[in-house]
Design a protein around this motif. Sequence first.
Motif, PDB file in Angstrom:
ATOM      1  N   TRP A  50      11.584   3.999   1.614  1.00 55.06           N
ATOM      2  CA  TRP A  50      10.217   3.571   1.351  1.00 55.06           C
ATOM      3  C   TRP A  50      10.163   2.526   0.237  1.00 55.06           C
ATOM      4  N   THR A  51       9.367   1.507   0.462  1.00 58.69           N
ATOM      5  CA  THR A  51       9.084   0.513  -0.574  1.00 58.69           C
ATOM      6  C   THR A  51       7.611   0.507  -0.938  1.00 58.69           C
ATOM      7  N   GLY A  52       6.748   0.677   0.049  1.00 56.06           N
ATOM      8  CA  GLY A  52       5.320   0.824  -0.209  1.00 56.06           C
ATOM      9  C   GLY A  52       4.627  -0.384  -0.775  1.00 56.06           C
ATOM     10  N   GLU A  53       5.196  -1.560  -0.561  1.00 56.84           N
ATOM     11  CA  GLU A  53       4.585  -2.745  -1.172  1.00 56.84           C
ATOM     12  C   GLU A  53       3.278  -3.164  -0.502  1.00 56.84           C
ATOM     13  N   LEU A  54       3.047  -2.691   0.723  1.00 54.54           N
ATOM     14  CA  LEU A  54       1.811  -3.040   1.414  1.00 54.54           C
ATOM     15  C   LEU A  54       0.743  -1.979   1.150  1.00 54.54           C
ATOM     16  N   GLU A  55      -0.394  -2.396   0.704  1.00 56.47           N
ATOM     17  CA  GLU A  55      -1.490  -1.469   0.415  1.00 56.47           C
ATOM     18  C   GLU A  55      -2.208  -1.122   1.722  1.00 56.47           C
ATOM     19  N   ARG A  56      -1.452  -0.449   2.578  1.00 64.15           N
ATOM     20  CA  ARG A  56      -1.918  -0.062   3.899  1.00 64.15           C
ATOM     21  C   ARG A  56      -1.450   1.366   4.164  1.00 64.15           C
TER      22      ARG A  56
END
Length: 307
Positions: A139-145
């Motif tokens: 997981w990186t989670g850089e997209l606020e989606r």
Amino acid sequence: MNILLWHVHGSWTTSFVQGKHRYLVPVNPDRDAWGRGRARTFDWPDSVEEHPIEEIKDVDVAIAQRPEELDLIPPHVPVIYVEHNTPKDGDVPYSRHPLADRDDLIIAHVTDFNDLFWDAGGTRTTVIEHGIVEPGVRWTGELERLAIVTNEPVRRGRVTGTDLYGRFAAVAPLDVFGMGVAALQGVTAFDDPPQHEMHAEVARRRAYLHLCRWTSLGLSLIEAMQMGMPVLALATTEAVAAVPPGAGVIATRVDTLVEAAQWLIDEPDEAARMGERARQVALAKYGLDRFLADWDRLLEEETCASR
């Protein structure tokens, strides 16, 4: 050991065929539900062979997943029936399993919840919890989606929590991955992507949503956790056991999950902390080695008993 099984649930089968056996999978010209053969969007080892059902003779044990398969299994072959699902019809607390009161097979449930809710009568039952091949991405989670993985959410509707999507879309854009998602409105749909591509994309989203009201236990939820992804889930069926405190937020109050989604969007460091806890839990509880060892034990017991 030569194991006969139909290609019914691709994700579960992908884990099952990682074992040390020879796996014989029926195939037909149409590659329909009764003869899909080898998977095309999952990575299966060479030990999985596809053959027309009439050519599959040398079988040590059969894995059935639908009652109709029982008539297609060669005689005198021990049968393990894998029950993937929660009861669907009738008065749920009293739901009789279609293979209740049989002495010629054993039912292997994939969750303790399923074992609890199905009435199998005198049929022997056991539980072998899921185990998965660890996803190759983190997981990186850089997209606020927000990510959702589900199949046929339009047809299944309230079962998959499709009616709840709008409440979360008010917090962040929703990206839905799976089969039959193209018809969804108000979301970005990724229809039936190859598994490795799906994992890579899901891992970029800030959090994973599991909105199923009544289901067994989605392997995509476990995959998201093993990737180190924070998860938000309805506190129904087996999700209560799969997502302990600190590994995600579970609730039956939808507003609680909507608020948690906003919190994770606003606080990426907290999302990372929760995701790391989710990863530790999922690796320990749903690891592939434990899953295969449990299955080897049951396969050996059933084949020995039939000799």
